[in-house]
Scaffold this active site. Structure first.
Site, PDB file in Angstrom:
ATOM      1  N   ALA A  69       0.809  -1.220   0.000  1.00  0.00           N
ATOM      2  CA  ALA A  69       0.000   0.000   0.000  1.00  0.00           C
ATOM      3  C   ALA A  69       0.843   1.271   0.000  1.00  0.00           C
ATOM      4  CB  ALA A  69      -0.931  -0.002   1.215  1.00  0.00           C
ATOM      5  N   ASP A  70       2.174   1.148   0.060  1.00  0.00           N
ATOM      6  CA  ASP A  70       3.036   2.325   0.090  1.00  0.00           C
ATOM      7  C   ASP A  70       2.992   3.046  -1.256  1.00  0.00           C
ATOM      8  OD1 ASP A  70       5.530   3.633   1.650  1.00  0.00           O
ATOM      9  OD2 ASP A  70       6.012   3.483  -0.479  1.00  0.00           O
ATOM     10  N   ILE A  71       2.683   4.345  -1.230  1.00  0.00           N
ATOM     11  CA  ILE A  71       2.518   5.114  -2.470  1.00  0.00           C
ATOM     12  C   ILE A  71       3.823   5.175  -3.258  1.00  0.00           C
ATOM     13  CG2 ILE A  71       1.914   7.354  -3.439  1.00  0.00           C
ATOM     14  CD1 ILE A  71      -0.443   5.849  -2.222  1.00  0.00           C
ATOM     15  N   LEU A 113       6.279   3.047  -3.279  1.00  0.00           N
ATOM     16  CA  LEU A 113       6.547   1.733  -3.870  1.00  0.00           C
ATOM     17  C   LEU A 113       5.674   1.504  -5.103  1.00  0.00           C
ATOM     18  CD1 LEU A 113       8.463  -0.566  -3.192  1.00  0.00           C
ATOM     19  CD2 LEU A 113       6.644  -1.635  -1.854  1.00  0.00           C
TER      20      LEU A 113
END
Length: 288
Positions: free
Chosen positions: A242-244, A246
């Site tokens: 969910a890391d933007i 990444l």
């Protein structure tokens, strides 16, 4: 001051370490001298540890200097873990050369997963960084440390949980922290100071056990725990889907018109298999 020469297994690119750490205004980095100063607390004694590269990526060697010779063994043990000197990057590099990440791994060959020097402050830093642009997050962290931390010979040491536990929420709000974030930081510091949250014990816990311990705490969600596992505990197989940042890196890598879906991120993580923490690190590096 005592000195110790250290040789580690190749590849290991210290210049890449310094490049990434130099983004943090609190980091004491000298790229020209290829030197880093790491502020450690050893049995609550603040120790500035000087690490200078005297080798190359393919023949890595370092000179370590610090005070307190009686703490030398403990300092070196922490240093080996923090700087990834205790395990080889070679099998990780060779693994990803067989994947779509091969070009990124060739470009960033020998980049280790460098850890935060203190578990308590790693968790607090993760909370400070929640939902903030990186530059703003670094600025807020710098303000926090320079208000409540200690400066010794030009090196900033992070504040201790007992100190933050005594603060009022308004004292953090005065530094432009939100009401909720002020509560999260101080309440969690109180848990640590009172011995109700033993972060050192989490080093021996499984990833799931760490999640089960931290997620019930107010102000801590999956992103925060994943970053604590990555940069605090150095767990090797994490891929925060969910890391933007990444997602942006994967979009760039695969030339996608839009950011990848969670299903696409999950499929990639399964295809890349082991060492996913390094996939995450190198993908972040590819867009920094």
């Amino acid at each position: 001051m005592w000195q110790q020469r250290i040789e580690v297994e190749a590849p290991y690119d210290f210049s890449r370490v310094l490049e990434r750490l130099a983004q943090d205004p609190l980091a004491k980095v000298d790229i020209e001298k290829q030197q880093l100063v790491i502020p450690l607390y050893i049995n609550e004694t603040p120790v500035a540890v000087f690490v200078r590269s005297i080798g190359t990526k393919q023949a890595p060697a370092f000179l370590v200097e610090a005070q307190y010779e009686q703490l030398k063994e403990a300092i070196l043990s922490r240093l080996f873990h923090i700087l990834h000197w205790d395990r080889s990057l070679l099998p990780i590099h060779e693994h990803f050369l067989q994947t779509e990440l091969r070009e990124i791994f060739r470009e960033h060959e020998g980049t280790p997963l460098v850890l935060e020097p203190d578990l308590y402050f790693c968790l607090i830093k993760c909370i400070i960084h929640q939902q903030l642009h990186m530059k703003v997050a670094y600025k807020m962290t710098e303000r926090f440390v320079k208000t409540f931390g200690r400066e010794i010979d030009g090196i900033w040491f992070y504040p201790r949980p007992e100190q933050i536990a005594r603060l009022s929420y308004d004292e953090l709000k005065a530094l432009q922290f939100s009401q909720k974030k002020s509560e999260y930081i101080i309440d969690i510091s109180r848990l640590v100071a009172e011995g109700k949250l033993a972060l050192d014990k989490l080093a021996e816990a499984t990833d799931k056990e760490v999640m089960d311990t931290l997620l019930p705490l107010r102000g801590i969600g999956p992103w925060t725990v994943q970053n604590f596992l990555l940069f605090g505990l150095g767990r090797p197989n994490l891929f925060p889907k969910a890391d933007i940042g990444l997602q942006r890196a994967v979009q760039k890598l695969l030339s996608l018109e839009t950011k990848p879906s969670m299903a696409q991120m999950e499929a990639l993580s399964k295809r890349w298999g082991s060492y996913l923490s390094y996939a995450s690190l190198y993908l972040w590096r590819s867009i920094e």
